[in-house]
Design an enzyme around this catalytic site. Structure first.
Site, short mmCIF file in Angstrom:
data_model
loop_
_atom_site.label_atom_id
_atom_site.label_comp_id
_atom_site.label_asym_id
_atom_site.label_seq_id
_atom_site.Cartn_x
_atom_site.Cartn_y
_atom_site.Cartn_z
N MET A 30 70.40 9.91 -8.83
CA MET A 30 71.31 8.51 -8.45
C MET A 30 72.33 8.54 -7.51
SD MET A 30 71.21 6.46 -11.78
CE MET A 30 72.26 7.24 -12.75
N HIS A 34 76.65 16.77 -7.01
CA HIS A 34 77.38 18.01 -7.26
C HIS A 34 76.39 19.10 -7.18
CE1 HIS A 34 75.48 17.24 -11.10
NE2 HIS A 34 75.89 15.94 -11.15
N GLU A 35 77.09 20.23 -7.64
CA GLU A 35 76.19 21.35 -7.88
C GLU A 35 74.93 21.52 -8.66
OE1 GLU A 35 76.05 24.37 -6.50
OE2 GLU A 35 77.28 23.53 -4.75
N GLY A 36 74.99 20.45 -9.61
CA GLY A 36 73.71 20.40 -10.65
C GLY A 36 72.71 19.83 -9.73
N HIS A 37 72.95 18.91 -9.19
CA HIS A 37 71.90 18.14 -8.16
C HIS A 37 71.29 19.16 -7.05
CE1 HIS A 37 74.23 14.43 -8.95
NE2 HIS A 37 73.09 14.06 -9.49
N ASP A 150 69.74 16.29 -18.78
CA ASP A 150 68.99 15.21 -19.33
C ASP A 150 67.69 15.57 -20.34
OD1 ASP A 150 70.64 12.68 -17.98
OD2 ASP A 150 70.37 14.35 -16.51
N SER A 185 78.65 16.41 -14.06
CA SER A 185 78.09 15.22 -14.05
C SER A 185 78.55 13.93 -13.05
CB SER A 185 78.31 14.33 -15.35
OG SER A 185 78.11 13.01 -15.45
N ARG A 187 79.54 11.43 -13.38
CA ARG A 187 80.51 10.47 -14.30
C ARG A 187 81.88 11.17 -14.61
NH1 ARG A 187 75.29 8.32 -16.56
NH2 ARG A 187 75.30 5.80 -16.01
P1 AMP Z 1 71.54 11.72 -11.92
O1 AMP Z 1 71.71 11.72 -10.51
O2 AMP Z 1 72.68 11.90 -12.85
O3 AMP Z 1 70.42 10.77 -12.40
O4 AMP Z 1 70.88 13.27 -12.02
C1 AMP Z 1 69.59 13.60 -11.11
C2 AMP Z 1 69.13 14.80 -11.48
O5 AMP Z 1 69.92 15.86 -11.36
C3 AMP Z 1 68.54 14.64 -13.03
O6 AMP Z 1 67.26 15.41 -13.34
C4 AMP Z 1 69.43 15.47 -13.75
O7 AMP Z 1 69.13 16.09 -15.08
C5 AMP Z 1 69.99 16.61 -12.93
N1 AMP Z 1 71.39 16.89 -13.15
C6 AMP Z 1 72.56 16.21 -13.39
N2 AMP Z 1 73.65 17.06 -13.85
C7 AMP Z 1 73.17 18.25 -13.85
C8 AMP Z 1 73.55 19.60 -14.11
N3 AMP Z 1 74.91 19.49 -14.50
N4 AMP Z 1 72.98 20.45 -14.05
C9 AMP Z 1 71.49 20.35 -13.75
N5 AMP Z 1 70.98 19.43 -13.54
C10 AMP Z 1 71.71 18.09 -13.57
#
Ligand code: AMP
Length: 283
Positions: A30, A34-37, A150, A185, A187
């Site tokens: 979405m 960040h580093e997660g993405h 998630d 996140s 958020r």
């Molecule tokens: P979102 O943009 O929040 O919908 O997240 C997109 C993808 O990134 C989803 O598969 C999330 O599970 C993953 N994601 C978000 N935050 C993290 C995180 N901190 N570590 C790993 N993956 C993440």
């Protein structure tokens, strides 16, 4: 890298890649990266020929009183990060491009969507499953990568792919955290400085729970003690749920007989933050 906004044009390209025998990897997001993405994107980059990432704030996974209109966005920055990480196509359609005025077909979600976020956000997973299914049909990926942050979403998508025979592999990647333990996140930007200071206790509470679990406590006690932990360490937070579930079926566990997942959602100021921890008993 190029940005694509047209679903039909993406699908046209994907059919060409498929005919050429190219392996396509997909990372749905979405935005507000960040580093997660980026961890998902970097993993995907290593495993495919053509890498498609999407940035789309999917309206159908938000409830009427949620943060859809305020969801953070910075497409320019996301595009720069995507380019740097080796994304080939950044798919960023508008809402109208993804949902025509007559859109009326939905994925009926399975039992894994019933608890945790499915309980507090009743239409959320129907929206998630439907948009992910649409993205699969547009990008025609061999695999798609999602974060364990998630966890329930991952379980839902695995069930969807299994039950509907979708020709896509679902890859799950670990949670990326800030150095103080807070799960990254988009958020997190909603947090005030004071809220940000206490937010790492969300993760610390799960560690507290895991520790008690390994010492033999059962779910009811784990939930009770960890709820008290949150009340003490995050007094301004409002627990949305804290539960101990079967990590695959996402059903509550009464007596521990194998690995479990502890999952939490907590409202802190304007943010509703989720986190989880897989607790292995090493059997
Ligand atoms: P979102 O943009 O929040 O919908 O997240 C997109 C993808 O990134 C989803 O598969 C999330 O599970 C993953 N994601 C978000 N935050 C993290 C995180 N901190 N570590 C790993 N993956 C993440």
């Amino acid at each position: 890298m190029y940005c694509e906004t047209s679903p039909a044009a993406l699908q046209h390209s994907a059919l060409t890649w498929r005919a050429q025998g190219r392996v396509v990897g997909l990372v749905p997001t979405m935005g507000y990266w960040h580093e997660g993405h980026l961890s998902l994107v970097r993993w995907a980059r290593e495993h495919c020929d053509t890498l498609v990432a999407s940035v789309f704030v999917n309206p159908t996974q938000f409830g009427p009183n949620e943060d859809l209109s305020k969801y953070p966005a910075d497409l320019e920055r996301d595009a720069a990060l995507a380019q740097e990480a080796g994304v080939d196509v950044l798919f960023c359609p508008s809402k109208d491009q993804m949902y025509g005025p007559d859109h009326d077909t939905w994925i009926n979600v399975p039992a894994v969507a019933a608890h945790l976020c499915g309980r507090s956000r009743p239409t959320h997973f129907q929206g998630v499953a439907t948009i992910v299914c649409k993205l699969f049909n547009l990008a025609l990926p061999a695999f798609a990568v999602f974060g364990e942050k998630d966890w329930q979403q991952l379980a839902l998508l695995r069930a969807m792919v299994r039950d509907l025979n979708l020709p896509v592999r679902i890859e799950g990647r670990p949670i990326v955290r800030e150095s103080d333990g807070l799960a990254m996140s988009s958020r997190n930007v909603y947090l005030t400085a004071q809220e940000r200071r206490v937010a790492p206790h969300i993760h610390a509470g799960l560690k507290f729970l895991a520790d008690a679990a390994h010492k033999g406590a059962q779910p009811a006690e784990l939930i009770e003690r960890t709820t008290a932990y949150y009340a003490q360490h995050i007094p301004t937070g409002q627990l949305d749920y804290l539960d101990v579930v079967d990590p695959v079926r996402i059903q509550p566990v009464q007596t521990i007989g194998g690995d479990i997942l502890a999952a939490v959602a907590l409202r802190l100021g304007k943010a509703r933050l989720i986190d989880n921890m897989y607790i292995s008993y090493g059997k």
